[in-house]
Enzyme design. Structure first.
Site, short mmCIF file in Angstrom:
data_model
loop_
_atom_site.label_atom_id
_atom_site.label_comp_id
_atom_site.label_asym_id
_atom_site.label_seq_id
_atom_site.Cartn_x
_atom_site.Cartn_y
_atom_site.Cartn_z
N HIS A 42 34.61 56.62 34.63
CA HIS A 42 34.88 56.73 36.08
C HIS A 42 34.77 55.38 36.78
O HIS A 42 34.49 55.32 37.97
CB HIS A 42 33.92 57.72 36.75
CG HIS A 42 33.82 59.04 36.05
ND1 HIS A 42 34.53 60.15 36.42
CD2 HIS A 42 33.09 59.41 34.97
CE1 HIS A 42 34.25 61.15 35.60
NE2 HIS A 42 33.37 60.72 34.71
N SER B 88 47.95 30.44 45.37
CA SER B 88 48.53 31.05 46.55
C SER B 88 49.17 29.96 47.39
O SER B 88 48.69 28.82 47.43
CB SER B 88 47.43 31.75 47.35
OG SER B 88 47.79 31.84 48.71
N LYS C 39 42.71 30.03 45.88
CA LYS C 39 43.04 31.16 45.01
C LYS C 39 43.40 30.78 43.58
O LYS C 39 44.01 29.77 43.32
CB LYS C 39 44.21 31.95 45.61
CG LYS C 39 43.85 32.64 46.90
CD LYS C 39 43.05 33.90 46.67
CE LYS C 39 44.00 35.02 46.33
NZ LYS C 39 43.27 36.27 46.11
N GLU D 284 48.85 40.90 35.83
CA GLU D 284 49.47 41.83 36.79
C GLU D 284 50.91 42.14 36.39
O GLU D 284 51.37 43.28 36.51
CB GLU D 284 49.46 41.22 38.20
CG GLU D 284 48.06 41.08 38.79
CD GLU D 284 48.09 40.23 40.05
OE1 GLU D 284 48.60 40.71 41.07
OE2 GLU D 284 47.62 39.08 40.01
#
Ligand code: ARG
Length: 478
Positions: free
Chosen positions: A154, A275, A281, A288
């Site tokens: 979970h 970024s 960043k 991804e």
């Protein structure tokens, strides 16, 4: 340019021609179309439908056409499909005798022959790429076999596990993916030619002979099924879809683990991006995109399923649309498998963060229960008791490491040094000796098991490829 037209009274509408052409896709199959055509030619010669000089002339011509296409010397744009391109180019080179090649053959059985020849190689290449990914995972697992991290259910901290155990879970998923693809090969590696358009032929062909020339272990049985069936592509795409699901889960975990909140891994700068506005960043875009691009592979399976749904027997032009999803899925799978291996080699586990995370979440509460069970307490009672103790410790800001004798209440006599040991995360892992459990011994057994699989599978794939390669060399040359 087309292979038909004499019964028409009009020229084909230009827009219809461009709407219906498939050359943009199936040109990729020229190698298989020519390989299969040469075998077909040998078959026609064997049964006397071609004389030996005719067969020799056609075969030499087909070999020339192969080289011309390979060298980019044929303009594919005017052709309806790869079959027309090969036959028309052949006729330009060897003249009218080229017209005998299509004896006892239809493009309907020809296209599935091309696809089956292509796909069995694609299966072998995909398996080889998965094997290489497993190899990288095993290297990481071996390098960090003593590193313990929290395991989750979970997405909540559950029990301590070795980092290697987590990586091995992926090895076993990929191992199943290989088994699935290998199983699909049983139904891909079947010989279709001779079905004709749908009913077979009255000419005396020898399908078994041609199948053996192309190294097919078996001949397909029902001519209508042969030209209408695309299950073999669906099975392969289904296998890729499940593989893509696995890759997307791996991508997701790399994204999660690299967030500062988890901080379990860092990713090499060469495998992250920045970024355009936030200078601080460092984003896990590769992971991804593995997650994101996997969707396209899964969609390919659905795309072809929708094409096939409720299609009447036998060949329908809809079937031409099997190629875009097939090629797309292969392209994406190959690029994801390649980058996933590189990404894995460039992630670095952060031992300190994993250690820190091990201290929260009462990860050894189940070990506590098991200790009580060993002392004769029914599991359900032990579960309730430990639950109450966890509640108390949590409210007082203590961990299981700070357990005291009086926390055990009526069971205080069971408090011991042994219990304190059991609540240690490393001990917890070491005691998971059940088959397939998290102990070092089991992790090592699993590593060995995967390594054996890797060697056996690599040898197997090489054998297949050699067999196919020999057929190709014998028929087409090179
Ligand atoms: N381009 C077609 C395909 O990929 C080849 C078979 C065409 N057959 C036909 N009867 N039009 O399916």
């Amino acid at each position: 340019m087309r292979l038909w037209g004499s019964r028409m009274e009009k020229e084909l509408d230009r827009e219809v021609a461009s709407f219906s052409t498939s050359i943009g896709e199936d040109l990729a199959l020229y190698r298989y179309d020519i390989w299969g055509s040469i075998a077909h030619c040998r078959g026609l010669e064997k049964v006397g439908l071609l004389s030996s000089p005719e067969a020799q002339q056609i075969i030499a011509g087909l070999r020339d056409v192969y080289r011309l296409i390979q060298e980019g010397k044929v303009d594919p744009s005017p052709f309806e499909d790869v079959h027309s391109l090969v036959e028309v180019t052949l006729r330009e080179r060897i003249g009218e005798v080229a017209g005998k090649l299509h004896t006892a053959r239809s493009r309907n059985d020809q296209i599935v022959l091309d696809e089956r020849l292509f796909l069995r190689e694609a299966v072998a290449e995909t398996i080889t790429q998965i094997l290489s990914l497993i190899h990288t995972l095993l290297e990481k697992a071996e390098a960090y076999r003593f590193l313990v991290m929290p395991g989750y259910t979970h997405l909540q901290p559950a029990q301590p596990v070795p980092f290697a155990h987590h990586l091995l879970a992926y090895c076993f998923m990929f191992l199943r993916d290989i088994e699935r693809l290998e199983d699909s090969l049983k139904r891909i590696d079947l010989f279709p030619l001779g079905a004709g358009a749908l009913a077979g032929t009255s000419l005396p062909i020898d399908r078994f002979y041609v199948a053996s020339l192309l190294a097919f272990p078996a001949v397909q049985e029902n001519s209508m099924d042969i030209v209408a069936d695309r299950d073999f592509i669906l099975e392969f795409l289904g296998g890729l879809a499940i593989l893509a699901l696995h890759l997307s889960r791996l991508g997701e975990e790399i994204v999660l683990w690299s967030t500062p909140h988890f901080g379990f891994i860092t990713i090499d700068d060469a495998f992250t991006t920045g970024s355009s506005i936030m200078p601080q960043k460092k984003n896990p875009d590769v992971a991804e995109l593995i997650r994101g691009k996997s969707g396209e592979i899964i969609a390919s399976f659905f795309s072809l399923s929708i094409t096939m749904k409720a299609l009447p027997l036998t060949y329908n032009r809809d079937l031409q649309q099997d190629k875009p999803p097939l090629f797309r899925a292969i392209r994406e799978t190959s690029s994801i498998l390649s980058i996933a291996g590189k990404l894995l080699a460039h992630i670095f586990p952060q031992e300190d963060r994993m250690k820190e995370a091990l201290r929260d979440g009462f990860l050894t509460a189940t070990d506590f229960c098991e200790y009580l069970v060993e002392h004769g307490i029914p599991f359900r009672r032990a579960h309730t008791l430990v639950g109450e103790i966890v509640k108390k410790l949590a409210s007082e800001g203590r961990t299981l490491h700070e357990l005291r004798e009086d926390d055990l209440g009526e069971y205080r006599n069971l408090f011991s040094e042994e219990l304190r040991q059991r609540l240690n995360e490393e001990t917890s892992v070491e005691r998971k000796i059940s088959f397939g459990g998290a102990s070092k011994k089991e992790v090592e057994r699993e590593i060995e098991r995967c390594k054996t699989f890797l060697t056996q599978e690599t040898d197997k794939v090489k054998l297949w490829q050699n067999k196919w390669w020999e057929s190709f060399r014998e028929l087409v040359g090179e």
